[in-house]
Design an enzyme around this catalytic site. Structure first.
Site, short mmCIF file in Angstrom:
data_model
loop_
_atom_site.label_atom_id
_atom_site.label_comp_id
_atom_site.label_asym_id
_atom_site.label_seq_id
_atom_site.Cartn_x
_atom_site.Cartn_y
_atom_site.Cartn_z
N LYS A 130 0.83 -1.20 0.00
CA LYS A 130 0.00 0.00 0.00
C LYS A 130 0.87 1.25 0.00
O LYS A 130 1.95 1.23 0.58
CB LYS A 130 -0.86 0.03 1.27
CG LYS A 130 -2.03 -0.92 1.29
CD LYS A 130 -2.82 -0.75 2.59
CE LYS A 130 -3.95 -1.75 2.71
NZ LYS A 130 -5.01 -1.58 1.71
N ARG B 124 -10.44 -11.33 1.72
CA ARG B 124 -11.33 -12.35 1.14
C ARG B 124 -10.68 -13.73 1.15
O ARG B 124 -11.37 -14.74 1.22
CB ARG B 124 -11.76 -11.93 -0.27
CG ARG B 124 -10.63 -11.83 -1.25
CD ARG B 124 -11.00 -10.99 -2.46
NE ARG B 124 -10.99 -9.55 -2.16
CZ ARG B 124 -11.27 -8.59 -3.03
NH1 ARG B 124 -11.63 -8.89 -4.26
NH2 ARG B 124 -11.22 -7.33 -2.68
N1 BES Z 1 -8.17 -3.65 4.38
C1 BES Z 1 -8.32 -3.22 3.04
C2 BES Z 1 -9.60 -2.44 2.80
C3 BES Z 1 -9.71 -1.11 3.48
C4 BES Z 1 -9.37 0.05 2.81
C5 BES Z 1 -10.21 -1.02 4.75
C6 BES Z 1 -9.52 1.27 3.43
C7 BES Z 1 -10.35 0.21 5.37
C8 BES Z 1 -10.02 1.34 4.72
C9 BES Z 1 -8.35 -4.44 2.11
O1 BES Z 1 -7.59 -5.52 2.49
C10 BES Z 1 -7.81 -4.00 0.79
O2 BES Z 1 -6.66 -3.64 0.74
N2 BES Z 1 -8.64 -4.01 -0.24
C11 BES Z 1 -8.23 -3.60 -1.53
C12 BES Z 1 -8.75 -4.60 -2.52
C13 BES Z 1 -8.21 -4.41 -3.90
C14 BES Z 1 -6.74 -4.70 -3.93
C15 BES Z 1 -8.96 -5.34 -4.84
C16 BES Z 1 -8.79 -2.20 -1.79
O3 BES Z 1 -9.90 -1.92 -1.36
O4 BES Z 1 -8.10 -1.40 -2.39
MN MN Z 2 -5.59 -5.35 1.87
#
Ligand code: BES
Ligand code: MN
Ligand code: ZN
Length: 483
Positions: free
Chosen positions: A262, A336
């Site tokens: 990230k 997921r």
């Molecule tokens: N934990 C994150 C989602 C999230 C984002 C929670 C912001 C709280 C605040 C999750 O694991 C994630 O990173 N999701 C990705 C999925 C994508 C890579 C398909 C996302 O939402 O960007």
């Molecule tokens: Mn994630």
């Protein structure tokens, strides 16, 4: 905060501050000699508009008159908000013992709302600092007395149990990831099981997860040195087959994104990626404390998501417990993967209905912001039950669609599924479609709490961890129990 109830008038209690709510078109129920509350209303200094606050001193104590708006519009959520407004003033007043004089003719949910709002708004997470900064005067209330004409001890006690559970879920989510590891959550589950006779817990670590054939969950854990935990917490108040309710929680104690790392700004708050798991654990604790006659199995998947020489790679193909193969195309879509095996586990253990809570997608913040969580369900009756619990508790949801067309977006050319669809395209729905592949024919609801678990923006939980979902799950358990 100690909470008691009384049928005595506030002047006959030891409270140093009394809060009184007044509805539009109504007056202060009992004016007391020398406490000119009615005069305060008549002069216009106190108003009946929701959350309007006025202060006076009389009979050796402080009196806060708070507006409640129209009686017809009043509900538990408004009671929470009114209570939070009062709590906002208690710090500067130096209140130690607060008495709520409840208006007449409230229903039990509204009574509970005042209590929940008070406890939630007064909650602070200050374990990590020596003293609050000079410019903050946080409420330091030691005791809350709830005064009503008739005995309100039952709804008050229920509200206390639920609000305290919610505050504990907030603390878990707020705790820094170096102190809150998957094993810390497992320890919390063991504590709960030790507290309540109807609860029992089992925890699998890294080897156990692999041995159970949970290749999707295992893939997420493998980049981290922290020992993961598959936590199974059971509430069995009576003998029986299977479970009326299966609760599943995502508990990624830190989500760096893994090798699909990230950006720094998005990573900074990723300690709360375990909020779903925390809400599930504390909700089960509350269900046990309330003695609800419902058999519950809770499955919490706890792990870090880290990049390392052992981390899962984009391109890897893993096999989930169900046998479904998954091509990992983005290691940041880890929730997921964890949930796929946890949902299958709950189903195998005999859950007859499933709900999962997960901070699953950033996309849900774009769709619904912080105000509502989204709900996905493959069963209309079960979806309606979750919607009712949401409306009753103020933890609002909005149902989103599941269509086979969205499922097309997570097809892999070489495996059964990819773990992420194209960026920017129905991100929350494709995540839910992915989960649906692992729930079989058990009625299932998925609630994405990425927007509501943090900075909820409610008067009683504005910033930081909200503990969202504890009230909803407890209410749902009560409905399933037929109460
Ligand atoms: N934990 C994150 C989602 C999230 C984002 C929670 C912001 C709280 C605040 C999750 O694991 C994630 O990173 N999701 C990705 C999925 C994508 C890579 C398909 C996302 O939402 O960007
Ligand atoms: Mn994630
Ligand atoms: Zn995550």
């Amino acid at each position: 905060m100690r909470v008691t109830t009384t049928t005595q008038a506030p002047v006959d209690t030891a409270a140093d501050t009394v809060a009184i709510g007044v509805f539009e078109g109504e007056d202060v129920a009992h004016d007391l000699d020398g406490a000119p509350l009615q005069a305060l209303l008549d002069s216009g200094e106190a108003r009946r508009t929701l959350k309007h606050l006025a202060l006076t001193h009389a009979a050796g104590r402080r009196w806060l008159v708070v507006g409640l708006g129209a009686r017809d519009d009043f509900d538990a959520e408004r009671a929470r908000a009114a209570a939070a407004t009062v709590v906002g003033r208690l710090g500067e007043l130096g209140t130690r013992t607060l008495c709520w004089e409840l208006p007449h003719r409230l229903d039990e949910a509204q009574v509970g709302g005042f209590v929940e709002g008070t406890l939630l708004a007064a909650h602070r997470f200050d374990r990590y600092r020596a003293a609050p900064p000079e410019d903050e005067t946080p409420a330091r209330v030691e005791e809350l007395i709830v005064s009503d004409h008739h005995d309100v001890s039952a709804p008050v006690e229920r509200a206390v149990l639920v609000a305290e559970a919610q505050n504990r879920a907030r603390d878990l989510a707020a705790t820094p990831p170096n102190d809150l590891t998957p094993q810390t959550l497992a320890e919390r589950a063991r504590e709960l099981a030790a507290e309540h006779a109807a609860l029992s817990v089992a925890v699998l670590g890294r080897d156990g997860i692999a041995a159970a054939g949970m290749g999707a969950f295992a893939a997420v854990t493998q980049g981290s040195d922290a020992e993961p935990a598959l936590i199974t917490l059971r509430h069995e108040p009576a003998d029986g087959d299977g479970y009326d309710l299966g609760l599943v929680g995502k508990a990624v104690t830190f989500d760096s994104g893994g090798l699909s790392i990230k950006p720094a700004a998005s990573m900074a708050t990723m300690k709360f990626d375990m909020a779903g798991g925390a809400a599930v654990l504390e909700a089960v604790g509350a269900i046990a404390a309330l003695g609800l006659p419902v058999r519950v199995v809770a499955v919490v998947g706890a792990t870090e998501n880290m990049p390392s020489g052992r981390a899962m790679r984009p391109g890897d193909v893993v096999r989930a417990r169900t046998g479904t193969t998954i091509e990992i195309v983005n290691t940041d879509a880890e929730g997921r993967l964890v949930l796929a095996d946890c949902l299958a586990h709950a189903r195998e253990l005999g859950a007859r209905r499933l709900v999962d809570l997960a901070t699953l997608t950033g996309a849900i913040l774009s769709a619904l912001g912080h105000h509502r969580a989204d709900l996905f369900a493959d069963d209309d009756a079960w979806a309606a039950a979750v919607e009712r619990a949401a409306a009753a508790t103020g933890e609002l949801v909005w149902r989103m669609p599941l269509d086979p067309e969205y499922g097309e977006l997570i097809k892999s050319p070489i495996a059964d599924l990819v773990n992420a669809g194209e960026r920017g395209l129905a991100g929350s729905i494709t995540a839910a479609e992915f989960l649906r592949r692992f729930t079989g024919d058990v009625p299932w609801a998925h609630v994405d709490i990425a927007g509501t678990a943090w900075d909820l923006g409610r008067p009683y939980a504005a910033k930081g961890a909200s503990g969202w979902g504890v009230r909803l799950l407890v209410d749902l358990a009560r409905a399933v129990a037929g109460e």
